[in-house]
Design a protein around this motif. Structure first.
Motif, PDB file in Angstrom:
ATOM      1  N   VAL A  45      -8.508   7.310   5.192  1.00  0.00           N
ATOM      2  CA  VAL A  45      -7.625   8.360   5.720  1.00  0.00           C
ATOM      3  C   VAL A  45      -8.354   9.702   5.733  1.00  0.00           C
ATOM      4  O   VAL A  45      -8.300  10.450   6.721  1.00  0.00           O
ATOM      5  CB  VAL A  45      -6.338   8.435   4.887  1.00  0.00           C
ATOM      6  N   ARG A  59      -7.383   4.916  15.172  1.00  0.00           N
ATOM      7  CA  ARG A  59      -6.069   4.725  15.790  1.00  0.00           C
ATOM      8  C   ARG A  59      -6.087   3.739  16.950  1.00  0.00           C
ATOM      9  O   ARG A  59      -5.081   3.074  17.213  1.00  0.00           O
ATOM     10  CB  ARG A  59      -5.536   6.067  16.298  1.00  0.00           C
ATOM     11  N   SER A 109       1.876  13.357  -2.059  1.00  0.00           N
ATOM     12  CA  SER A 109       3.003  12.519  -1.679  1.00  0.00           C
ATOM     13  C   SER A 109       4.274  12.975  -2.391  1.00  0.00           C
ATOM     14  O   SER A 109       4.241  13.828  -3.274  1.00  0.00           O
ATOM     15  CB  SER A 109       2.709  11.050  -2.012  1.00  0.00           C
ATOM     16  N   TYR A 136       6.936   1.132   1.211  1.00  0.00           N
ATOM     17  CA  TYR A 136       8.330   1.502   1.452  1.00  0.00           C
ATOM     18  C   TYR A 136       9.129   1.377   0.155  1.00  0.00           C
ATOM     19  O   TYR A 136       8.964   0.425  -0.609  1.00  0.00           O
ATOM     20  CB  TYR A 136       8.967   0.597   2.505  1.00  0.00           C
ATOM     21  N   TYR A 150      12.330   4.842   2.445  1.00  0.00           N
ATOM     22  CA  TYR A 150      11.495   6.040   2.371  1.00  0.00           C
ATOM     23  C   TYR A 150      10.059   5.647   2.073  1.00  0.00           C
ATOM     24  O   TYR A 150       9.788   4.770   1.249  1.00  0.00           O
ATOM     25  CB  TYR A 150      12.032   6.953   1.264  1.00  0.00           C
ATOM     26  N   ASN A 151       9.137   6.286   2.780  1.00  0.00           N
ATOM     27  CA  ASN A 151       7.715   6.130   2.521  1.00  0.00           C
ATOM     28  C   ASN A 151       7.223   7.410   1.845  1.00  0.00           C
ATOM     29  O   ASN A 151       7.047   8.434   2.514  1.00  0.00           O
ATOM     30  CB  ASN A 151       6.947   5.886   3.819  1.00  0.00           C
ATOM     31  N   LEU A 153       4.378   8.309   0.836  1.00  0.00           N
ATOM     32  CA  LEU A 153       3.064   8.760   1.282  1.00  0.00           C
ATOM     33  C   LEU A 153       3.156   9.565   2.569  1.00  0.00           C
ATOM     34  O   LEU A 153       2.521  10.609   2.713  1.00  0.00           O
ATOM     35  CB  LEU A 153       2.138   7.570   1.464  1.00  0.00           C
ATOM     36  N   THR A 154       3.949   9.065   3.537  1.00  0.00           N
ATOM     37  CA  THR A 154       4.082   9.749   4.825  1.00  0.00           C
ATOM     38  C   THR A 154       5.304  10.644   4.891  1.00  0.00           C
ATOM     39  O   THR A 154       5.466  11.384   5.857  1.00  0.00           O
ATOM     40  CB  THR A 154       4.156   8.725   5.954  1.00  0.00           C
ATOM     41  N   ARG A 155       6.206  10.549   3.886  1.00  0.00           N
ATOM     42  CA  ARG A 155       7.468  11.300   3.832  1.00  0.00           C
ATOM     43  C   ARG A 155       8.397  10.938   4.991  1.00  0.00           C
ATOM     44  O   ARG A 155       9.216  11.758   5.412  1.00  0.00           O
ATOM     45  CB  ARG A 155       7.200  12.805   3.800  1.00  0.00           C
ATOM     46  N   ALA A 156       8.249   9.734   5.531  1.00  0.00           N
ATOM     47  CA  ALA A 156       9.149   9.268   6.590  1.00  0.00           C
ATOM     48  C   ALA A 156      10.402   8.685   5.945  1.00  0.00           C
ATOM     49  O   ALA A 156      10.323   7.735   5.156  1.00  0.00           O
ATOM     50  CB  ALA A 156       8.456   8.218   7.447  1.00  0.00           C
ATOM     51  N   ASP A 183       1.023  -0.727  12.771  1.00  0.00           N
ATOM     52  CA  ASP A 183       1.405   0.590  12.301  1.00  0.00           C
ATOM     53  C   ASP A 183       2.457   1.191  13.211  1.00  0.00           C
ATOM     54  O   ASP A 183       2.421   1.056  14.429  1.00  0.00           O
ATOM     55  CB  ASP A 183       0.171   1.505  12.250  1.00  0.00           C
ATOM     56  N   GLN A 184       3.405   1.887  12.582  1.00  0.00           N
ATOM     57  CA  GLN A 184       4.465   2.590  13.302  1.00  0.00           C
ATOM     58  C   GLN A 184       5.399   1.641  14.049  1.00  0.00           C
ATOM     59  O   GLN A 184       6.199   2.079  14.856  1.00  0.00           O
ATOM     60  CB  GLN A 184       3.874   3.619  14.295  1.00  0.00           C
TER      61      GLN A 184
END
Length: 355
Positions: A45, A59, A109, A136, A150-151, A153-156, A183-184
């Motif tokens: 990363v 990506r 995070s 997750y 909630y993730n 690490l990504t704050r999603a 991913d995603q």
């Protein structure tokens, strides 16, 4: 006669120094070959964020990301602890060694879960952690009609409605997050309510945000079938292993299994001679094999599901590890109390225990 000197040779023009090779001059394929040799996911990363070329190389190819995950399983950053009932779980990072990449990942995070919403009109939502898998965290609110995925690490953060109440009345229930292959991509939530005489599932997709409810399945119809009076399964949550959920009761000779792709229930025989030996936990080895781990008289016993020399699939005893010396080394922590070991998780060939 005088000897005349030959005229001097013309001077060669001085060659210009070669232009330095920069990261931008490398092709994506070469960059990916370099990135495969990085030690961990946090390092990848950080490298991908150094410039647009690196980020594009990572990506643009899902196959590269899958290959990287195969070579570098994600490290265990820590564990969530339910210290107080109906309180937001506490996160305890692991500090086994100094690793600046892991430290940076944890520091950047949200393991305090501060993005979780509060209750209506200032009430306490009473978030209870139900599952943690592939980054997750799934939490169930006892005072609202929502559940959260909630993730940290990504704050999603994703909020979804709870399953209908009629399929979770008077039975044990649990949730499992199925992360996307890409991913995603969309993920799924498997909701399972189960008793000794049968089980039922409901599935929620992050795309539709709606629950699809499946009919109740009697234990007698699960293959291989056993008599319903012989069925008894652990009240602990099932273990998600390589696309299957396993419920194991140490006093029985079989385990209940749910295929998360077909949503079909079945049963699998447990290793021989382990009935009543203690707590059993299903897990997955680093190469994807199903394993069962139990503790017998302070000895860790590991069974693997595989093919024997005759070509038959069965349980095979893999390893045993005596733990008594390790417990004695920690004797000052227990002050003479009786020590009880519990298997918390099996991740990437490591068995995590609590004492």
């Amino acid at each position: 006669m005088a000897c005349e000197r030959p005229p001097p040779l013309p001077k060669k023009p001085e060659s210009l120094p070669a232009a330095p090779t920069t990261i931008c001059a490398l092709g994506d394929d070469l960059l990916r070959e370099i990135f495969l040799r990085l030690p961990s996911l946090p390092t990848l990363v950080r490298a991908a964020l150094t410039c647009h070329s690196s980020l594009r190389a990572v990506r643009s190819t899902p196959a590269f990301r899958r290959r990287f995950r195969e070579l570098h399983p994600p490290p265990l950053l820590g564990i969530f602890l339910d210290i107080f009932e109906y309180d937001t779980p506490a996160f305890r990072p692991l500090r086994l060694r100094s690793d600046p990449d892991l430290t940076a990942a944890i520091s950047g995070s949200d393991f305090f879960l501060i993005r979780l919403p509060g209750g209506d009109k200032g009430s306490d939502p009473q978030w209870v952690i139900s599952d943690c898998h592939d980054g997750y965290v799934l939490l169930f609110s006892c005072n609202t009609d929502h559940m959260a995925i909630y993730n940290p690490l990504t704050r999603a953060l994703h909020l979804f409605p709870k399953p209908p109440a009629e399929i979770r009345e008077d039975v044990r229930f649990e949730f499992h997050v199925l992360s996307p292959e890409e991913d995603q991509g969309p993920f799924r939530v498997i909701f399972v309510c189960h008793e000794d005489d049968g089980a039922q599932t409901a599935v929620l997709s992050s795309e539709t945000r709606e629950w699809q409810i499946f009919p109740w399945v009697d234990a007698a119809s699960m293959q291989p079938a056993l008599q319903p009076e012989d069925e008894k399964y652990s009240s602990d949550s099932g273990k998600l292993v390589n696309g299957f959920i396993y419920w194991i009761e140490a006093s029985q000779a079989s385990a209940r299994v749910l295929n998360t792709t077909t949503l079909q229930f079945s049963q699998i025989n447990l290793p021989p001679h382990i009935e009543g030996q203690g707590a059993l936990t299903a897990g997955e080895t680093r190469d994807g094999k199903l394993c069962i781990v139990c503790i017998v008289k302070f000895t860790l016993v590991i069974w693997l599901w595989g093919t024997d020399d005759d070509g038959f699939e069965r349980w095979m005893l893999d390893k045993t590890f005596p733990l008594e010396q390790a417990i004695d080394d920690l004797g000052h922590c227990f002050m003479g109390d009786q020590v009880i070991l519990k298997i918390l998780a099996i991740e990437n060939d490591f068995v995590y225990l609590s004492a």
